[in-house]
Scaffold this motif. Structure first.
Motif, PDB file in Angstrom:
ATOM      1  N   SER A   1       0.864  -1.183   0.000  1.00 48.17           N
ATOM      2  CA  SER A   1       0.000   0.000   0.000  1.00 48.17           C
ATOM      3  C   SER A   1       0.893   1.222   0.000  1.00 48.17           C
ATOM      4  O   SER A   1       1.819   1.316   0.796  1.00 48.17           O
ATOM      5  CB  SER A   1      -0.886   0.017   1.236  1.00 48.17           C
TER       6      SER A   1
ATOM      7  N   ALA B   1       0.968   5.529  -0.118  1.00 50.88           N
ATOM      8  CA  ALA B   1       0.295   6.828  -0.036  1.00 50.88           C
ATOM      9  C   ALA B   1       1.317   7.888  -0.395  1.00 50.88           C
ATOM     10  O   ALA B   1       2.461   7.828   0.044  1.00 50.88           O
ATOM     11  CB  ALA B   1      -0.244   7.071   1.364  1.00 50.88           C
TER      12      ALA B   1
ATOM     13  N   ASN C   1      -2.527  14.245  -3.842  1.00 54.61           N
ATOM     14  CA  ASN C   1      -2.311  12.994  -3.141  1.00 54.61           C
ATOM     15  C   ASN C   1      -2.742  11.828  -4.012  1.00 54.61           C
ATOM     16  O   ASN C   1      -3.534  11.988  -4.928  1.00 54.61           O
ATOM     17  CB  ASN C   1      -3.021  12.980  -1.781  1.00 54.61           C
TER      18      ASN C   1
ATOM     19  N   SER D   1      -3.111   7.294  -3.686  1.00 54.62           N
ATOM     20  CA  SER D   1      -2.938   6.077  -2.902  1.00 54.62           C
ATOM     21  C   SER D   1      -3.175   4.875  -3.805  1.00 54.62           C
ATOM     22  O   SER D   1      -3.958   4.927  -4.742  1.00 54.62           O
ATOM     23  CB  SER D   1      -3.897   6.055  -1.712  1.00 54.62           C
TER      24      SER D   1
ATOM     25  N   MET E   1      -6.635   5.785   1.030  1.00 53.22           N
ATOM     26  CA  MET E   1      -5.793   6.744   1.729  1.00 53.22           C
ATOM     27  C   MET E   1      -6.111   6.725   3.228  1.00 53.22           C
ATOM     28  O   MET E   1      -5.206   6.760   4.067  1.00 53.22           O
ATOM     29  CB  MET E   1      -6.006   8.149   1.157  1.00 53.22           C
TER      30      MET E   1
ATOM     31  N   ILE F   1      -4.482   3.697   4.927  1.00 52.19           N
ATOM     32  CA  ILE F   1      -3.021   3.838   5.007  1.00 52.19           C
ATOM     33  C   ILE F   1      -2.654   4.829   6.108  1.00 52.19           C
ATOM     34  O   ILE F   1      -1.758   4.573   6.918  1.00 52.19           O
ATOM     35  CB  ILE F   1      -2.439   4.289   3.648  1.00 52.19           C
TER      36      ILE F   1
END
Length: 191
Positions: A49, A51, A63, A65, A70, A73
């Protein structure tokens, strides 16, 4: 023949600030997108994962992810940070360190001692650690303040966008909006 193809490859770019504003913006967009793509690929290839937060020079937040959402995370990050004994809140960190004035006095006294060659290695190492810790706290506080500023600016931009979308230009120009106070009431005219 191998040398010819190497010469036709990409040239090495010197990593320094790009002075031309439009070139800097183009490079930012291309590299930002490339970084986001690399993060996505890492997530797929390794089953991880990822981010990614990027704040532009104008304060705009980007941003991305991959893998998990998000929110998941970030919550895992917060849990891990809370479990990590080395990670303390900024307030906890600042209690253990000397003030700016105290650090300056110590540095000045150590410099005076060093002139006489009677300073110990241990005291210099101790002073270096104190300075590193103080810088760490200062950087953390600066980051905290900058993030608050970015959030406030984003809120203001969001409010202005809503006002402009509704077409109510009077709301932007009214004294109530600009100062946060309602305009003073006027007295009725005497008859």
């Amino acid at each position: 023949m191998c040398r010819k193809s190497e010469a036709m490859g990409r040239r090495r770019v010197e990593i320094k600030r790009i002075e031309n504003k439009s070139s800097r913006q183009v490079t930012f967009c291309k590299r930002r997108n490339g970084l986001m793509e690399k993060a996505r690929q890492l997530s797929i290839l390794c089953g991880s994962s990822v981010a990614l937060f990027i704040v532009s020079s104008t304060g705009k937040l980007y941003n991305s992810s991959s893998g998990d959402s998000m929110a998941k995370i970030i919550s895992r990050f917060k849990i891990q940070q809370a479990d990590d004994p080395e990670t303390l809140d900024l307030e906890d960190k600042t209690q253990d360190y000397l003030s700016h004035k105290e650090l300056l006095e110590i540095v000045q006294s150590k410099i005076e001692e060093a002139k006489g060659d009677n300073v110990s290695i241990e005291s210099l190492i101790s002073m270096e650690e104190q300075l590193k810790s103080a810088l760490s706290v200062i950087r953390a506080r600066k980051t905290e303040l900058l993030m608050e500023l970015v959030k406030n600016l984003q809120d203001k931009v969001g409010k202005l966008k809503k006002i402009l979308e509704t077409g109510d230009e009077r709301a932007v120009m009214s004294p109530e909006n600009s100062s946060g106070h309602s305009p003073p009431e006027t007295l009725p005219l005497l008859k």
